[in-house]
Design a protein around this motif. Structure first.
Motif, PDB file in Angstrom:
ATOM      1  N   UNK A 129       0.864  -1.184   0.000  1.00 30.39           N
ATOM      2  CA  UNK A 129       0.000   0.000   0.000  1.00 30.39           C
ATOM      3  C   UNK A 129       0.896   1.229   0.000  1.00 30.39           C
ATOM      4  N   UNK A 130       0.802   2.015  -1.063  1.00 30.41           N
ATOM      5  CA  UNK A 130       1.582   3.250  -1.158  1.00 30.41           C
ATOM      6  C   UNK A 130       0.735   4.402  -0.649  1.00 30.41           C
ATOM      7  N   UNK A 131       1.244   5.082   0.382  1.00 30.21           N
ATOM      8  CA  UNK A 131       0.488   6.183   0.993  1.00 30.21           C
ATOM      9  C   UNK A 131       1.314   7.465   0.910  1.00 30.21           C
ATOM     10  N   UNK A 132       0.969   8.389  -0.019  1.00 32.26           N
ATOM     11  CA  UNK A 132       1.772   9.597  -0.212  1.00 32.26           C
ATOM     12  C   UNK A 132       1.581  10.666   0.847  1.00 32.26           C
ATOM     13  N   UNK A 133       0.425  10.664   1.544  1.00 31.17           N
ATOM     14  CA  UNK A 133       0.186  11.632   2.620  1.00 31.17           C
ATOM     15  C   UNK A 133      -0.995  11.148   3.471  1.00 31.17           C
ATOM     16  N   UNK A 134      -1.165  11.766   4.647  1.00 33.62           N
ATOM     17  CA  UNK A 134      -2.297  11.453   5.508  1.00 33.62           C
ATOM     18  C   UNK A 134      -3.376  12.505   5.249  1.00 33.62           C
ATOM     19  N   UNK A 135      -4.443  12.123   4.568  1.00 33.39           N
ATOM     20  CA  UNK A 135      -5.427  13.077   4.073  1.00 33.39           C
ATOM     21  C   UNK A 135      -6.811  12.801   4.647  1.00 33.39           C
ATOM     22  N   UNK A 136      -7.640  13.830   4.636  1.00 34.50           N
ATOM     23  CA  UNK A 136      -9.045  13.712   4.996  1.00 34.50           C
ATOM     24  C   UNK A 136      -9.780  14.882   4.342  1.00 34.50           C
ATOM     25  N   UNK A 137     -10.977  14.637   3.854  1.00 30.65           N
ATOM     26  CA  UNK A 137     -11.786  15.689   3.236  1.00 30.65           C
ATOM     27  C   UNK A 137     -12.547  16.423   4.340  1.00 30.65           C
ATOM     28  N   UNK A 138     -11.912  17.470   4.894  1.00 30.81           N
ATOM     29  CA  UNK A 138     -12.508  18.212   6.000  1.00 30.81           C
ATOM     30  C   UNK A 138     -13.837  18.859   5.600  1.00 30.81           C
ATOM     31  N   UNK A 139     -13.915  19.345   4.364  1.00 32.74           N
ATOM     32  CA  UNK A 139     -15.155  19.995   3.916  1.00 32.74           C
ATOM     33  C   UNK A 139     -16.329  19.026   3.960  1.00 32.74           C
ATOM     34  N   UNK A 140     -16.076  17.808   3.505  1.00 33.88           N
ATOM     35  CA  UNK A 140     -17.142  16.802   3.510  1.00 33.88           C
ATOM     36  C   UNK A 140     -17.543  16.446   4.943  1.00 33.88           C
ATOM     37  N   UNK A 141     -16.556  16.380   5.843  1.00 34.92           N
ATOM     38  CA  UNK A 141     -16.849  16.084   7.250  1.00 34.92           C
ATOM     39  C   UNK A 141     -17.728  17.180   7.842  1.00 34.92           C
ATOM     40  N   UNK A 142     -17.378  18.449   7.551  1.00 35.74           N
ATOM     41  CA  UNK A 142     -18.151  19.579   8.074  1.00 35.74           C
ATOM     42  C   UNK A 142     -19.583  19.585   7.528  1.00 35.74           C
ATOM     43  N   UNK A 143     -19.726  19.106   6.276  1.00 38.93           N
ATOM     44  CA  UNK A 143     -21.068  19.064   5.669  1.00 38.93           C
ATOM     45  C   UNK A 143     -21.916  17.912   6.218  1.00 38.93           C
ATOM     46  N   UNK A 144     -21.277  17.029   6.979  1.00 44.30           N
ATOM     47  CA  UNK A 144     -21.992  15.875   7.506  1.00 44.30           C
ATOM     48  C   UNK A 144     -22.100  14.740   6.518  1.00 44.30           C
ATOM     49  N   UNK A 145     -21.265  14.730   5.486  1.00 44.52           N
ATOM     50  CA  UNK A 145     -21.272  13.671   4.475  1.00 44.52           C
ATOM     51  C   UNK A 145     -20.719  12.385   5.091  1.00 44.52           C
TER      52      UNK A 145
END
Length: 707
Positions: free
Chosen positions: A371-387
């Protein structure tokens, strides 16, 4: 209103009082740049933050002033090609007081130094212009050294002038030798090309404004405190925030000016440079050509923003780059890389998987999921929208692990090489996929309070043999994850020692610290904010260190990084790369360990893995290639002098060309691929030795665990 104006004018006179009389910038030659009232207010507030609220809390005193002074001089003229010793001697009176001046809102001394540098820069380029039409003898044995960091400053203007005569001679010789047929090189055309190049550099430097000077000056201050505390002026702050959250159009690389050369500092996953695999960290871009056949423009010495403007471009267009590989001599023939620009959506730097089939020492075949992982990411906008279907590292890796289990892999390798970090929460949750609840990282703040962050979720997604690959550019969240896996004894860590960034930064809009009175003061000064981009923070932004990471065993990841269980050699030494190469880096230390229970004790098995690995390497041609690359990279600590004798330089380049071809053909032969013949484009070598050997080590791990 009239009363407020009088108060503001009175306050202007207060700000103007420093620890000593100010330098009269009106008497200067050159651009005569002057700090604005806003610059002076920001300098005071940044100094206050660094003294009283940052993790390090460094007083603005003599000791810090010495470092700030050296940083500023180096930031202006790292290669010692412009300033005279007499300039440095004149600057010495500011050496022990410059940080105190910042605290008082007095930037006159630093702007005086910057203006003198600009004056010398223009003077030097004019010397070079004069030298273009000189009678150059290309049979004479003399040399040119473009990077003089370890040499003395010029004692006289005559020495400075001679340096730039040699620069013009070298550039003319280089144009002659890089022509398709050097025997038919058009010297008149070469002179015109060079004249245009130097005039362009002068034109660029004359566009330098007070904000540019202020950015360099403030960087000299923040870098003296710690390498990750940074002040960004409004334009830089906007660029930083856009690059962190939106998209980029171009080649997908983070660029920085070093020794007057545009240097690659990061390759963004998913971008053209990442996909092409021919560009590497610390490669230098010396010229840019547009389209398939556009003439190359030399960008050595350019402003970084002007150089980046040439390299970036619309999606689908082609750019050609002349590259001096990291560690290569200036006399080396540059490599040409052709890339198609793309729109790089940073959110698409997703984890990816592959399966490698590896024959173990026991003759059996093993399937290793990578598993190649280039960075630790999360879609903060989607989290804030409650997605509920928001995208994140942990969610993506959980799905990849499920698919790898369905495909029947025997072990999993997590590749974190060049992963500079990202979301701390994702590092914690990702660790939870491999351990069943427990602490992951500790964070100590400016008040010495320690918070333990834990994985709270029951169960694991993968409980089989596991390995993590790191290198010198694995940092921050990568180090937290690798350190936790190592501390729990959950898997074997492979590669080279990580970066050592164990500090926490908060990005803060400077407007929070500018008082209403000072805002009135700035407004009363009548300064234009025309240079502030729409939407940018008016007073800029400071990314300030506010905490420090610690592993659950109590050891800081700061400075030392994470040391692998099975170590691979690397050309990126601790002395030159990573946190430990930064003079102002916070030190390594320890706190109390967290309360955790190891999954297993791998001390004995890791020692066995190291022995088997070393024995295998003793017979490996690929390992021999790696050691040769490292030796070549570290051959020269600085850029050596280049011969200005045409026959000698031509012979050196031909020797390097033949050596490069022989080396590539040796590798192609080892890989069982057709050799590189004369007249053919240089083939890409995509053999990843570290990944291949890491997979071999995991097969050893499986075998030893099953005994």
């Amino acid at each position: 209103m009239f009363k407020n104006l009088l108060i503001a004018l009175a306050l202007i006179s207060v700000v103007a009082c420093g620890s000593k009389p100010r330098v009269n910038l009106e008497e200067q030659t050159g651009l005569g740049l002057k700090p604005t009232t806003q610059h002076e207010v920001i300098a005071k507030e940044v100094s206050n933050l660094l003294e009283n609220f940052s993790y390090k809390r460094v007083p603005m005193g003599d000791s810090l002033s010495n470092i700030v002074f050296d940083n500023l001089v180096k930031g202006m003229d790292q290669g010692r090609n412009y300033l005279l010793q007499s300039d440095i001697d004149e600057f010495q009176k500011y050496k022990t007081s410059i940080s105190q001046d910042f605290k008082a809102g007095d930037l006159s001394s630093s702007f005086f130094m910057f203006n003198r540098y600009i004056e010398r820069y223009i003077q030097s380029l004019n010397y070079a212009l004069e030298a273009i039409d000189a009678n150059h003898d290309f049979t004479k044995d003399e040399s040119y050294n473009s990077f003089r960091e370890k040499l003395p400053y010029f004692k006289t203007e005559a020495e400075l002038k001679d340096q730039w005569r040699k620069r013009a001679k070298y550039d003319l010789l280089n144009l002659r030798l890089t022509a398709a047929d050097s025997a038919k090189s058009d010297d008149a055309k070469n002179k015109e090309t060079l004249r245009s190049r130097y005039n362009n550099l002068i034109s660029q430097i004359k566009k330098t404004n007070a904000n540019d000077a202020f950015q360099l000056i403030m960087t000299s201050l923040t870098d003296a405190v710690d390498p990750h505390t940074t002040y960004y002026n409004p334009a830089f702050a906007q660029a930083f925030n856009e690059n962190m959250s939106n998209t980029l159009e171009g080649i997908g690389a983070s660029l920085q000016m070093e020794n007057e050369m545009v240097t690659i500092k990061q390759i963004i996953a998913g971008g053209p440079a990442f996909k092409d695999k021919t560009l590497h960290i610390n490669d230098r871009i010396i010229a840019v050509g547009q389209g398939e056949s556009g003439e190359f423009e030399d960008i050595i010495g350019w402003r970084i923003d002007a150089a980046v403007a040439k390299i970036k471009g619309k999606k689908g267009t082609t750019v050609r780059l002349k590259i001096l590989p990291a560690g290569a001599e200036l006399s080396s023939t540059p490599r040409i890389v052709k890339l198609t620009r793309e729109k790089i959506v940073l959110a698409e730097e997703s984890a990816k998987r592959e399966i490698k089939t590896v024959k173990g020492e026991d003759g059996k075949e093993y399937r290793i999921g990578v598993i190649n992982l280039p960075k630790f990411y999360i879609d903060f906008d989607a989290v804030r929208r409650g997605d509920k279907d928001y995208k994140s590292t942990t969610r993506d890796v959980r799905l990849l692990l499920d698919s790898l289990k369905q495909d029947g892999v025997d072990a999993v390798l997590m590749d974190l090489r060049n992963n500079g970090g990202g979301s701390l929460q994702e590092a914690i949750e990702l660790t939870g996929l491999f351990i069943d609840r427990g602490p992951v990282v500790q964070v100590r703040d400016t008040r010495n309070r320690v918070q333990v962050d834990s994985d709270e979720e029951n169960g694991v997604s993968w409980d089989g043999p596991f390995g993590v690959i790191i290198n010198r550019f694995s940092a921050s969240a990568s180090e937290i994850f690798a350190g936790a896996i190592q501390d729990y004894g959950r898997g074997v860590v492979l590669g080279s020692t990580s970066y050592g960034k164990g500090t926490v930064q908060n990005a803060v809009d400077m407007s929070r610290f500018i008082s209403a009175t000072n805002k009135l003061l700035i407004k009363a000064a009548g300064e234009s904010d025309a240079d502030t981009p729409t939407g940018a923070p008016q007073f800029g932004q400071i990314n300030i260190t506010m905490g420090k990471f610690y592993r659950i065993n109590g050891s800081s990841t700061q400075h030392k990084g994470v040391t692998p269980d099975v170590v691979f050699p690397t050309q990126y030494s601790a002395e030159k790369f990573g946190e430990s190469s930064e003079p102002s880096a916070l030190p390594w230390d320890q706190i109390k360990p967290s309360n955790f229970t190891q999954v297993g004790n791998l001390k004995t098995i890791n020692s066995q893995l190291e022995e088997i690995h070393k024995a295998r390497m003793a017979k490996s041609p690929a390992y021999e290639f790696l050691l040769e690359d490292i030796a070549e990279f570290n051959k020269n600590e600085t850029i050596p002098a280049v011969s200005l004798n045409e026959a000698t330089l031509k012979a050196e380049r031909e020797k390097n060309r033949i050596k490069n071809r022989e080396r590539i053909n040796k590798q192609l032969s080892f890989m069982g691929k057709p050799l590189w013949k004369e007249g053919q484009p240089q083939p890409k070598l995509e053999y990843d030795f570290v990944l291949e050997e890491s997979a071999n080590v995991l097969t050893d791990f499986i075998r030893l665990k099953n005994k």
